[in-house]
Scaffold this motif. Structure first.
Motif, PDB file in Angstrom:
ATOM      1  N   ALA A   1     -75.466 -37.626  61.670  1.00  0.00           N
ATOM      2  CA  ALA A   1     -74.917 -37.686  63.029  1.00  0.00           C
ATOM      3  C   ALA A   1     -73.524 -38.295  63.021  1.00  0.00           C
ATOM      4  CB  ALA A   1     -75.847 -38.499  63.929  1.00  0.00           C
ATOM      5  N   VAL A   2     -73.343 -39.329  62.211  1.00  0.00           N
ATOM      6  CA  VAL A   2     -72.021 -39.963  62.089  1.00  0.00           C
ATOM      7  C   VAL A   2     -71.002 -38.970  61.538  1.00  0.00           C
ATOM      8  CG1 VAL A   2     -70.721 -41.712  60.801  1.00  0.00           C
ATOM      9  CG2 VAL A   2     -72.899 -42.309  61.884  1.00  0.00           C
ATOM     10  N   ARG A   3     -71.390 -38.227  60.517  1.00  0.00           N
ATOM     11  CA  ARG A   3     -70.444 -37.285  59.914  1.00  0.00           C
ATOM     12  C   ARG A   3     -70.131 -36.141  60.873  1.00  0.00           C
ATOM     13  NH1 ARG A   3     -69.842 -37.835  53.664  1.00  0.00           N
ATOM     14  NH2 ARG A   3     -68.170 -36.383  54.166  1.00  0.00           N
ATOM     15  N   LEU A   4     -71.094 -35.711  61.656  1.00  0.00           N
ATOM     16  CA  LEU A   4     -70.820 -34.675  62.660  1.00  0.00           C
ATOM     17  C   LEU A   4     -69.809 -35.177  63.688  1.00  0.00           C
ATOM     18  CD1 LEU A   4     -74.425 -33.295  63.199  1.00  0.00           C
ATOM     19  CD2 LEU A   4     -72.467 -31.965  62.406  1.00  0.00           C
ATOM     20  N   ALA A   5     -69.984 -36.439  64.122  1.00  0.00           N
ATOM     21  CA  ALA A   5     -69.035 -37.012  65.077  1.00  0.00           C
ATOM     22  C   ALA A   5     -67.649 -37.117  64.453  1.00  0.00           C
ATOM     23  CB  ALA A   5     -69.525 -38.383  65.541  1.00  0.00           C
ATOM     24  N   ALA A   6     -67.601 -37.570  63.204  1.00  0.00           N
ATOM     25  CA  ALA A   6     -66.312 -37.705  62.521  1.00  0.00           C
ATOM     26  C   ALA A   6     -65.677 -36.347  62.269  1.00  0.00           C
ATOM     27  CB  ALA A   6     -66.496 -38.460  61.205  1.00  0.00           C
ATOM     28  N   SER A   7     -66.506 -35.331  62.025  1.00  0.00           N
ATOM     29  CA  SER A   7     -65.987 -33.988  61.823  1.00  0.00           C
ATOM     30  C   SER A   7     -65.270 -33.486  63.071  1.00  0.00           C
ATOM     31  CB  SER A   7     -67.136 -33.038  61.458  1.00  0.00           C
ATOM     32  OG  SER A   7     -66.677 -31.728  61.278  1.00  0.00           O
ATOM     33  N   ALA A   8     -65.743 -33.931  64.241  1.00  0.00           N
ATOM     34  CA  ALA A   8     -65.090 -33.574  65.508  1.00  0.00           C
ATOM     35  C   ALA A   8     -63.941 -34.519  65.831  1.00  0.00           C
ATOM     36  CB  ALA A   8     -66.116 -33.604  66.642  1.00  0.00           C
ATOM     37  N   ARG A   9     -63.654 -35.423  64.891  1.00  0.00           N
ATOM     38  CA  ARG A   9     -62.567 -36.408  64.974  1.00  0.00           C
ATOM     39  C   ARG A   9     -62.813 -37.453  66.072  1.00  0.00           C
ATOM     40  NH1 ARG A   9     -62.520 -34.640  60.669  1.00  0.00           N
ATOM     41  NH2 ARG A   9     -60.752 -33.786  59.524  1.00  0.00           N
TER      42      ARG A   9
ATOM     43  N   ALA B   1     -67.753 -41.779  57.600  1.00  0.00           N
ATOM     44  CA  ALA B   1     -66.747 -41.334  58.571  1.00  0.00           C
ATOM     45  C   ALA B   1     -65.386 -41.202  57.894  1.00  0.00           C
ATOM     46  CB  ALA B   1     -66.674 -42.315  59.741  1.00  0.00           C
ATOM     47  N   LEU B   2     -65.031 -42.188  57.081  1.00  0.00           N
ATOM     48  CA  LEU B   2     -63.760 -42.127  56.354  1.00  0.00           C
ATOM     49  C   LEU B   2     -63.694 -40.881  55.475  1.00  0.00           C
ATOM     50  CD1 LEU B   2     -63.058 -45.781  55.146  1.00  0.00           C
ATOM     51  CD2 LEU B   2     -61.446 -44.288  56.351  1.00  0.00           C
ATOM     52  N   GLU B   3     -64.782 -40.598  54.779  1.00  0.00           N
ATOM     53  CA  GLU B   3     -64.804 -39.433  53.907  1.00  0.00           C
ATOM     54  C   GLU B   3     -64.673 -38.152  54.719  1.00  0.00           C
ATOM     55  OE1 GLU B   3     -67.145 -39.162  49.836  1.00  0.00           O
ATOM     56  OE2 GLU B   3     -68.440 -38.541  51.478  1.00  0.00           O
ATOM     57  N   GLU B   4     -65.342 -38.105  55.870  1.00  0.00           N
ATOM     58  CA  GLU B   4     -65.315 -36.901  56.699  1.00  0.00           C
ATOM     59  C   GLU B   4     -63.944 -36.675  57.329  1.00  0.00           C
ATOM     60  OE1 GLU B   4     -66.629 -33.410  57.712  1.00  0.00           O
ATOM     61  OE2 GLU B   4     -67.886 -34.825  56.601  1.00  0.00           O
ATOM     62  N   TYR B   5     -63.236 -37.760  57.662  1.00  0.00           N
ATOM     63  CA  TYR B   5     -61.893 -37.616  58.224  1.00  0.00           C
ATOM     64  C   TYR B   5     -60.949 -36.910  57.239  1.00  0.00           C
ATOM     65  CZ  TYR B   5     -63.188 -40.927  61.947  1.00  0.00           C
ATOM     66  OH  TYR B   5     -63.788 -41.555  63.015  1.00  0.00           O
ATOM     67  N   GLY B   6     -61.273 -36.961  55.949  1.00  0.00           N
ATOM     68  CA  GLY B   6     -60.445 -36.292  54.949  1.00  0.00           C
ATOM     69  C   GLY B   6     -60.803 -34.838  54.726  1.00  0.00           C
ATOM     70  N   GLU B   7     -61.841 -34.352  55.433  1.00  0.00           N
ATOM     71  CA  GLU B   7     -62.266 -32.966  55.293  1.00  0.00           C
ATOM     72  C   GLU B   7     -61.726 -32.104  56.437  1.00  0.00           C
ATOM     73  OE1 GLU B   7     -63.785 -31.695  52.827  1.00  0.00           O
ATOM     74  OE2 GLU B   7     -64.677 -33.383  51.750  1.00  0.00           O
ATOM     75  N   ARG B   8     -61.990 -30.821  56.337  1.00  0.00           N
ATOM     76  CA  ARG B   8     -61.558 -29.884  57.377  1.00  0.00           C
ATOM     77  C   ARG B   8     -62.266 -30.215  58.687  1.00  0.00           C
ATOM     78  NH1 ARG B   8     -63.599 -25.925  55.210  1.00  0.00           N
ATOM     79  NH2 ARG B   8     -65.294 -25.361  56.618  1.00  0.00           N
ATOM     80  N   PRO B   9     -61.548 -30.321  59.794  1.00  0.00           N
ATOM     81  CA  PRO B   9     -62.193 -30.639  61.077  1.00  0.00           C
ATOM     82  C   PRO B   9     -63.241 -29.600  61.461  1.00  0.00           C
ATOM     83  CG  PRO B   9     -59.803 -30.839  61.252  1.00  0.00           C
ATOM     84  CD  PRO B   9     -60.085 -30.190  59.939  1.00  0.00           C
ATOM     85  N   LEU B  10     -64.308 -30.063  62.082  1.00  0.00           N
ATOM     86  CA  LEU B  10     -65.368 -29.195  62.618  1.00  0.00           C
ATOM     87  C   LEU B  10     -65.969 -28.273  61.569  1.00  0.00           C
ATOM     88  CD1 LEU B  10     -63.771 -28.240  66.050  1.00  0.00           C
ATOM     89  CD2 LEU B  10     -65.625 -29.856  65.655  1.00  0.00           C
ATOM     90  N   ARG B  11     -65.987 -28.719  60.307  1.00  0.00           N
ATOM     91  CA  ARG B  11     -66.532 -27.859  59.255  1.00  0.00           C
ATOM     92  C   ARG B  11     -68.051 -27.778  59.330  1.00  0.00           C
ATOM     93  NH1 ARG B  11     -67.602 -30.759  53.811  1.00  0.00           N
ATOM     94  NH2 ARG B  11     -67.992 -32.903  54.461  1.00  0.00           N
ATOM     95  N   MET B  12     -68.702 -28.808  59.893  1.00  0.00           N
ATOM     96  CA  MET B  12     -70.164 -28.824  59.946  1.00  0.00           C
ATOM     97  C   MET B  12     -70.646 -28.297  61.290  1.00  0.00           C
ATOM     98  SD  MET B  12     -71.353 -32.198  57.847  1.00  0.00           S
ATOM     99  CE  MET B  12     -70.527 -33.381  58.891  1.00  0.00           C
ATOM    100  N   ARG B  13     -70.520 -26.969  61.437  1.00  0.00           N
ATOM    101  CA  ARG B  13     -70.976 -26.360  62.679  1.00  0.00           C
ATOM    102  C   ARG B  13     -71.944 -25.236  62.361  1.00  0.00           C
ATOM    103  NH1 ARG B  13     -71.666 -23.011  66.513  1.00  0.00           N
ATOM    104  NH2 ARG B  13     -70.974 -23.326  68.654  1.00  0.00           N
ATOM    105  N   PRO B  14     -73.256 -25.548  62.342  1.00  0.00           N
ATOM    106  CA  PRO B  14     -74.239 -24.497  62.057  1.00  0.00           C
ATOM    107  C   PRO B  14     -74.207 -23.415  63.125  1.00  0.00           C
ATOM    108  CG  PRO B  14     -75.230 -26.697  61.949  1.00  0.00           C
ATOM    109  CD  PRO B  14     -73.873 -26.850  62.557  1.00  0.00           C
ATOM    110  N   SER B  15     -74.585 -22.207  62.739  1.00  0.00           N
ATOM    111  CA  SER B  15     -74.703 -21.103  63.697  1.00  0.00           C
ATOM    112  C   SER B  15     -76.111 -21.108  64.276  1.00  0.00           C
ATOM    113  CB  SER B  15     -74.430 -19.762  63.009  1.00  0.00           C
ATOM    114  OG  SER B  15     -73.119 -19.742  62.492  1.00  0.00           O
ATOM    115  N   GLY B  16     -76.195 -20.950  65.585  1.00  0.00           N
ATOM    116  CA  GLY B  16     -77.506 -20.881  66.217  1.00  0.00           C
ATOM    117  C   GLY B  16     -78.194 -19.561  65.902  1.00  0.00           C
ATOM    118  N   HIS B  17     -79.499 -19.626  65.681  1.00  0.00           N
ATOM    119  CA  HIS B  17     -80.285 -18.413  65.442  1.00  0.00           C
ATOM    120  C   HIS B  17     -81.070 -18.132  66.718  1.00  0.00           C
ATOM    121  CE1 HIS B  17     -82.522 -15.329  63.437  1.00  0.00           C
ATOM    122  NE2 HIS B  17     -83.676 -15.967  63.561  1.00  0.00           N
ATOM    123  N   TYR B  18     -80.507 -17.281  67.566  1.00  0.00           N
ATOM    124  CA  TYR B  18     -81.082 -17.035  68.893  1.00  0.00           C
ATOM    125  C   TYR B  18     -82.403 -16.277  68.780  1.00  0.00           C
ATOM    126  CZ  TYR B  18     -81.574 -15.332  73.684  1.00  0.00           C
ATOM    127  OH  TYR B  18     -82.051 -15.049  74.933  1.00  0.00           O
TER     128      TYR B  18
END
Length: 418
Positions: free
Chosen positions: A243-251, A390-407
Motif C-alpha cells: 500500500a505504501v509503494r502504491l501511494a509512493a508510485s502515485a507520488r 517509499a524512497l525506492e519507489e520515488y526512484g521508479e517510473r510513476p504509476l507503474r503499479m497499476r493492475p488492469s481490472g478483469h471485468y
C-alpha cells in the motif's frame, strides 16, 4: 534477422536514443529518466552530439520491464516489484544482503533503520523531533476519544505532522529522510504515557516503553523491545508495504504513504494478529492449559493466532530471536510455558511453528501491556521500512503499479435502470 553478437575484443554494439526508446517501448524522454535513475548508462561518441546506449544493457532492462508488466497484467499473476531492501529465502531474511537477525542482535532500532534507508551504519544515531511538531501531533491525538486504538492515534499523529510540514511535497531523498527522522519519534511522543517521568529521552525503545506499560523495565526487557523493533523494521512486500509503494508510485508524500500503510496494518490478518495471540495467551494462562482454548478455536473454525507463516516452512526467525531473549526475562516464564503449550497442543492437529506474533504476545502479556501493544510496536517499527520502500519507489517510473481490472460484470450495453 537478429543482429550478430560482436566478436571478442570488438566494441559492444551501441544503440541510438530512438532505437533504445523503441526497444523499451517508451518515449525518448523516458530513456533519459532511466539514465538519471541509474538504470541505464549513456555515452557520447567522439564528435557526436547524441547519446548512445549499450545494446546488452538495454535488452536486460527491457526484459526486466516485461517481467514487471507481466505481473500487473490482471491475469491473476503475482505483482513483482524490484527492491534492494529485503530478501526472504530458506527461512531467513536479509536487509540489504545482511542477515536481519544478526543486525537486530548487534544494533539498535535506530541504527538498523538508518542502515535500511541509506545502506550505511551510523553507530549511536538517535531519532529526535522538534518540540513544535510533537506539540501539534499531541494536541491532535489528545482530542480523540479515550477508546481510540493505537493505530488510529498513530494515523492522526501522522496527518497532524504532515499539516505542520509545508515542505512535505519535496520528494528528494534528503527531504524524505528528514521526514523519517522526525516522524518516527513524533509518533512515539504523541502516544499517551502510562507513567509520567521528568525526562522523555534516551533510545526510542525507552521512550516507547513508557507508552506501553506503567511497569519499570529491566535492562533485559528493554533489550527485547529494542530488538523487536529492529526485527520488525521490514519484511519485504507485506500488504501494508505494498500500500505504501502504491501511494509512493502515485507520488504521494511520505506522510501520506505512511498513512496508507497504517490503514492496512490495522487488519486482523496483519498488524493486529499479535493482539489476537495476546488474548489467547491470557486465556491459556487463566485456564492453566492450552487444550480447551485451542479446542474452542478449532471448533469455531478459526485460525490459531501466532502460529505458522506463509513465507517460512520452519520457525519464524524473528520469533526464534525474541524467544531466546525472553528466556532472560524472569517474569516472562509463565507466558513462555503457555506459548510452548499452545504450539504442542496445536501440533496434534497441524504441525505449525510459532511466528513473531506469538513472541510479541509473550512479551506484551508478561510486561503488563494491553493486547494492542504488539500492534503499536509493529506500527512504529515498520514505519522505518515503509519510508525505505517509499524512497525506492520515488526512484521508479510513476504509476507503474497499476493492475488492469478483469471485468466480470454484465455485458454492455445494459438498459438504463428505472
Amino acid at each position: 534477422m537478429r543482429d550478430q553478437q560482436p566478436a571478442p575484443g570488438s566494441p559492444a554494439r551501441r544503440l541510438s536514443t530512438k532505437e533504445t526508446a523503441e526497444l523499451l517501448g517508451v518515449k525518448p524522454e523516458t530513456v533519459y529518466a532511466y539514465v538519471s535513475r541509474g538504470q541505464l548508462s549513456s555515452r557520447r561518441e567522439p564528435g557526436g552530439r547524441a547519446s548512445t546506449f549499450d545494446a546488452g544493457e538495454v535488452e536486460a532492462l527491457a526484459r526486466r520491464n516485461r517481467r514487471e508488466s507481466a505481473g500487473t497484467s490482471g491475469s491473476g499473476g503475482d505483482l513483482s516489484v524490484r527492491t534492494r531492501i529485503t530478501l526472504i529465502e530458506k527461512d531467513r531474511y536479509f536487509f540489504r544482503g545482511v542477515d536481519a537477525t544478526e543486525l537486530a542482535a548487534r544494533h539498535s532500532y535506530e541504527e538498523v533503520a538508518e542502515w535500511l534507508w541509506t545502506g550505511r551504519m551510523t553507530p549511536g544515531v538517535a531519532l529526535t523531533a522538534p518540540e513544535a511538531t510533537v506539540a501539534v501531533a499531541r494536541r491532535a491525538v489528545d482530542a480523540l476519544p479515550e477508546h481510540t486504538s493505537p493505530t488510529d492515534r498513530l494515523r492522526v499523529a501522522t496527518i497532524a505532522s504532515a499539516a505542520e510540514d509545508p515542505l512535505r511535497f519535496d520528494l528528494s531523498e534528503d527531504a524524505v529522510l528528514g521526514t523519517a527522522r522526525v516522524l518516527i519519534p513524533t509518533l512515539v511522543a504523541a502516544l499517551p504515557v502510562q507513567r509520567e517521568r521528568r525526562h522523555d529521552d534516551g533510545p526510542l525503545a525507552h521512550r516507547l516503553w513508557r507508552r506501553l506499560t506503567g511497569i519499570d523495565p529491566s535492562d533485559a526487557e528493554l533489550r527485547v523491545l529494542d530488538t523487536a523493533l529492529a526485527l520488525l523494521v521490514d519484511h519485504d512486500l507485506a500488504a501494508s508495504t505494498l500500500a505504501v509503494r502504491l501511494a509512493a508510485s502515485a507520488r504521494a508524500h511520505a506522510y501520506a504513504a505512511v498513512s496508507a500503510g497504517l490503514g492496512v496494518l490495522e487488519g486482523p490478518l496483519h498488524g493486529a494478529s499479535s493482539g489476537l495471540a495476546h488474548r489467547m495467551l491470557l486465556d491459556v494462562l487463566d485456564q492453566g492449559t492450552a487444550v480447551p482454548v485451542i479446542a474452542d478455536e478449532l471448533r469455531a473454525g478459526r485460525r490459531i493466532p501466532g502460529l505458522g507463516h506463509r513465507l517460512y516452512q520452519g520457525e519464524d526467525p524473528r520469533a526464534r530471536v525474541l524467544f531466546g531473549l525472553l528466556e532472560e526475562v524472569p517474569r516472562a516464564e509463565p507466558a513462555l510455558l503457555a506459548a510452548r503449550d499452545i504450539v504442542a497442543t496445536t501440533a496434534r492437529h497441524a504441525p505449525l511453528h510459532a511466528n513473531v506474533d506469538l513472541a510479541l504476545a509473550v512479551f506484551t502479556a508478561s510486561c503488563g501491556m494491553p493486547a494492542t501493544a504488539g500492534e503499536t510496536i509493529f506500527a512504529v517499527a515498520r514505519t522505518a521500512g515503509w519510508i525505505a520502500h517509499a524512497l525506492e519507489e520515488y526512484g521508479e517510473r510513476p504509476l507503474r503499479m497499476r493492475p488492469s481490472g478483469h471485468y466480470v460484470g454484465p455485458k454492455p450495453p445494459q438498459p438504463l435502470p428505472e
